[in-house]
Motif scaffolding. Structure first.
Motif, PDB file in Angstrom:
ATOM      1  N   VAL A   1      15.965 -27.942 -77.265  1.00  0.00           N
ATOM      2  CA  VAL A   1      15.537 -28.962 -76.298  1.00  0.00           C
ATOM      3  C   VAL A   1      15.555 -28.353 -74.902  1.00  0.00           C
ATOM      4  O   VAL A   1      16.573 -27.791 -74.484  1.00  0.00           O
ATOM      5  N   ASP A   2      14.436 -28.470 -74.182  1.00  0.00           N
ATOM      6  CA  ASP A   2      14.416 -28.077 -72.773  1.00  0.00           C
ATOM      7  C   ASP A   2      15.057 -29.210 -71.978  1.00  0.00           C
ATOM      8  O   ASP A   2      14.512 -30.312 -71.885  1.00  0.00           O
ATOM      9  N   ASN A   3      16.236 -28.926 -71.431  1.00  0.00           N
ATOM     10  CA  ASN A   3      17.029 -29.970 -70.759  1.00  0.00           C
ATOM     11  C   ASN A   3      16.938 -29.858 -69.234  1.00  0.00           C
ATOM     12  O   ASN A   3      17.802 -30.369 -68.521  1.00  0.00           O
ATOM     13  N   THR A   4      15.901 -29.179 -68.747  1.00  0.00           N
ATOM     14  CA  THR A   4      15.790 -28.915 -67.314  1.00  0.00           C
ATOM     15  C   THR A   4      15.767 -30.194 -66.495  1.00  0.00           C
ATOM     16  O   THR A   4      16.503 -30.344 -65.516  1.00  0.00           O
ATOM     17  N   LEU A   5      14.868 -31.097 -66.883  1.00  0.00           N
ATOM     18  CA  LEU A   5      14.643 -32.262 -66.035  1.00  0.00           C
ATOM     19  C   LEU A   5      15.840 -33.217 -66.059  1.00  0.00           C
ATOM     20  O   LEU A   5      16.213 -33.787 -65.029  1.00  0.00           O
TER      21      LEU A   5
ATOM     22  N   GLY B   1      17.819 -23.401 -64.590  1.00  0.00           N
ATOM     23  CA  GLY B   1      18.843 -23.785 -63.610  1.00  0.00           C
ATOM     24  C   GLY B   1      18.296 -23.725 -62.196  1.00  0.00           C
ATOM     25  O   GLY B   1      19.012 -24.020 -61.226  1.00  0.00           O
ATOM     26  N   THR B   2      17.039 -23.330 -62.080  1.00  0.00           N
ATOM     27  CA  THR B   2      16.375 -23.238 -60.783  1.00  0.00           C
ATOM     28  C   THR B   2      16.220 -24.619 -60.145  1.00  0.00           C
ATOM     29  O   THR B   2      16.096 -24.731 -58.922  1.00  0.00           O
ATOM     30  N   LYS B   3      16.217 -25.657 -60.970  1.00  0.00           N
ATOM     31  CA  LYS B   3      15.908 -27.004 -60.501  1.00  0.00           C
ATOM     32  C   LYS B   3      17.193 -27.723 -60.075  1.00  0.00           C
ATOM     33  O   LYS B   3      17.925 -27.238 -59.242  1.00  0.00           O
TER      34      LYS B   3
ATOM     35  N   LEU C   1      16.924 -18.723 -58.609  1.00  0.00           N
ATOM     36  CA  LEU C   1      16.277 -18.820 -59.923  1.00  0.00           C
ATOM     37  C   LEU C   1      17.325 -18.506 -60.973  1.00  0.00           C
ATOM     38  O   LEU C   1      18.083 -17.537 -60.834  1.00  0.00           O
ATOM     39  N   LEU C   2      17.361 -19.321 -62.035  1.00  0.00           N
ATOM     40  CA  LEU C   2      18.386 -19.156 -63.057  1.00  0.00           C
ATOM     41  C   LEU C   2      17.949 -19.878 -64.336  1.00  0.00           C
ATOM     42  O   LEU C   2      17.144 -20.813 -64.283  1.00  0.00           O
ATOM     43  N   GLY C   3      18.459 -19.443 -65.453  1.00  0.00           N
ATOM     44  CA  GLY C   3      18.227 -20.149 -66.709  1.00  0.00           C
ATOM     45  C   GLY C   3      19.453 -20.036 -67.586  1.00  0.00           C
ATOM     46  O   GLY C   3      20.333 -19.207 -67.331  1.00  0.00           O
TER      47      GLY C   3
HETATM   48  C1  LIG Z   1      10.793 -28.102 -67.775  1.00  0.00           C
HETATM   49  C2  LIG Z   1      10.803 -26.694 -67.283  1.00  0.00           C
HETATM   50  N1  LIG Z   1      11.248 -25.717 -68.090  1.00  0.00           N
HETATM   51  C3  LIG Z   1      11.279 -24.439 -67.676  1.00  0.00           C
HETATM   52  C4  LIG Z   1      10.849 -24.062 -66.424  1.00  0.00           C
HETATM   53  C5  LIG Z   1      10.862 -22.618 -66.035  1.00  0.00           C
HETATM   54  O1  LIG Z   1      11.917 -22.347 -65.186  1.00  0.00           O
HETATM   55  P1  LIG Z   1      11.970 -21.103 -64.156  1.00  0.00           P
HETATM   56  O2  LIG Z   1      10.951 -21.372 -63.110  1.00  0.00           O
HETATM   57  O3  LIG Z   1      13.376 -21.086 -63.699  1.00  0.00           O
HETATM   58  O4  LIG Z   1      11.609 -19.873 -64.952  1.00  0.00           O
HETATM   59  C6  LIG Z   1      10.397 -25.042 -65.553  1.00  0.00           C
HETATM   60  C7  LIG Z   1       9.941 -24.664 -64.184  1.00  0.00           C
HETATM   61  O5  LIG Z   1       9.333 -25.466 -63.483  1.00  0.00           O
HETATM   62  C8  LIG Z   1      10.366 -26.384 -65.994  1.00  0.00           C
HETATM   63  O6  LIG Z   1       9.926 -27.367 -65.194  1.00  0.00           O
END
Ligand SMILES: Cc1ncc(COP(=O)(O)O)c(C=O)c1O
Length: 379
Positions: free
Chosen positions: A177-181, A201-203, A212-214
């Protein structure tokens, strides 16, 4: 074992996440360790040997993220990366082989189509389906890995993680799961059964628009060994300074997420109540198509709101008229940003589609700025 043991509230957990046991005359959060190599007489033994493999500053950050993604669990491993894309690629390219099938969203982050292309070039079959309505369920048969992005960026559709995980696991597929948001304070995919929680982790995780991080958190030891090996092979590692800045920022994650979610909801309500129909989307807005499932699996609904102005020109005037909101890409920062998403060309969105990221400004100031810009851009 870290000092956070026993901390139960999310704010308490965030401010202490990953801190080492106190040592007299040492700082609370040790500074970044800049080292390409470490003293290593005799046999090659860990934990720190060479800077592409391990670094003490990453170790503390990885503990911090792990405590937020999977509180109270010691079967979860977290690895940090140079960016969100590095983290995403590490899971996909370490888990999939030629001949495998992966199910991905067709409405996720705009770099995913590039990833699909690369996977196909390596002989991996990529099937796509939209996030909304759990549509990925229909194309799961025979898949080795299911990739979910919920809420999706930028459409803010949501799928039922638990339902998709159960279906995928019944077919022998792993789930990421992409948990970024959402951030780990918005949802915890591993608790909903996912095998990996992956994020940029950039967000909002770091939240200041300067790092910038992940990261990848995972509960399958064998799968995580392959992810670690991928990081070593590709060398997509965060710098110690970035890792330290990220850890420092996590101390305020709870405060930021609370304020930014409240601001996002207030902006979404203002857009909903505006006399023009703006097609506002926010998973935390009652009546939104995402609201029902989001309320079941999310604890906070994020800082991103999307809506559509009638034309590209109107959207550009609106962005110009904003005073407290920077016209910039990305999202999750303490300073509000917004952009006309169509300018990138990668998302299937109308010309006037705006992705708005609510920052930590005073709510009434932010809402007043949005209302004023809507009015002034009508012209
Ligand atoms: C949902 C989502 N996943 C991944 C990424 C990629 O992240 P990064 O820019 O840190 O490589 C983004 C970047 O906007 C994103 O919005």
């Amino acid at each position: 074992m870290t000092e956070t043991t026993g901390a139960t509230g999310e704010g308490t957990r965030a401010v202490r996440a990953g801190l080492p046991e106190p040592v007299k005359n040492e700082p609370t959060l040790p500074g970044p360790v800049f080292a390409a190599h470490f003293h290593l007489p005799g046999d090659v033994e860990g934990p720190y040997t060479y800077g592409r493999d391990e670094n003490p500053t990453w170790t503390l950050l990885e503990r911090a993220v792990g405590e937020l993604e999977a509180p109270g669990r010691d079967d979860v491993e977290t690895l940090v990366f140079a960016s969100g894309m590095a983290a995403i690629s590490s899971v996909l390219f370490s888990q999939l082989r030629a001949g495998d099938t992966v199910v991905m969203p067709d409405d996720g982050y705009q770099a995913l189509p590039l990833v699909h292309e690369q996977l196909r070039a390596y002989g991996i079959q990529v099937r796509t389906a939209p996030t909304g309505g759990d549509a990925q369920l229909a194309v799961l048969e025979g898949a080795r890995l299911l990739w979910i992005e919920t809420p999706s960026n930028p459409g803010l559709d949501v799928c039922d993680i638990r339902r998709l995980v159960d279906a995928a696991h019944a077919r022998g597929a792993l789930v990421a799961v992409d948990n970024t948001l959402a951030t780990p304070l918005g949802q915890r995919p591993l608790e909903l059964g996912a095998d990996f929680s992956v994020a940029s982790g950039t967000k909002q995780l770091t939240g200041h628009g300067d790092v910038l991080l992940g990261y990848v958190s995972g509960r399958d030891a064998e799968a995580m060994t392959a992810v670690r090996r991928w990081r070593k092979l590709v060398g997509a590692i965060p710098g110690p300074m970035e890792a330290w800045l990220a850890h420092r920022s996590i101390a305020t994650l709870h405060l930021r997420v609370e304020r930014q979610s409240a601001n996002a909801l207030a902006v979404a309500e203002a857009l909903r109540d505006w006399p023009e129909e703006l097609g506002v989307r926010y998973p935390g807005l009652p009546g939104d198509p995402s609201y029902k499932i989001a309320s079941q699996q999310m604890r906070r609904f994020g800082c991103v709101v999307s809506f559509t102005l009638p034309t590209r020109a109107r959207a550009e005037r609106f962005l110009d008229a904003l005073r407290l909101v920077d016209d910039a890409t990305s999202f999750g920062g303490v300073r509000s940003t917004a952009e006309r998403r169509g300018r990138w060309g990668g998302d299937a969105v109308p010309d006037g589609f705006i992705r708005f990221s609510a920052g930590a400004e005073d709510t009434e100031d932010l809402v007043a700025d949005v209302r004023r810009a809507l009015r002034e851009s009508t012209g």
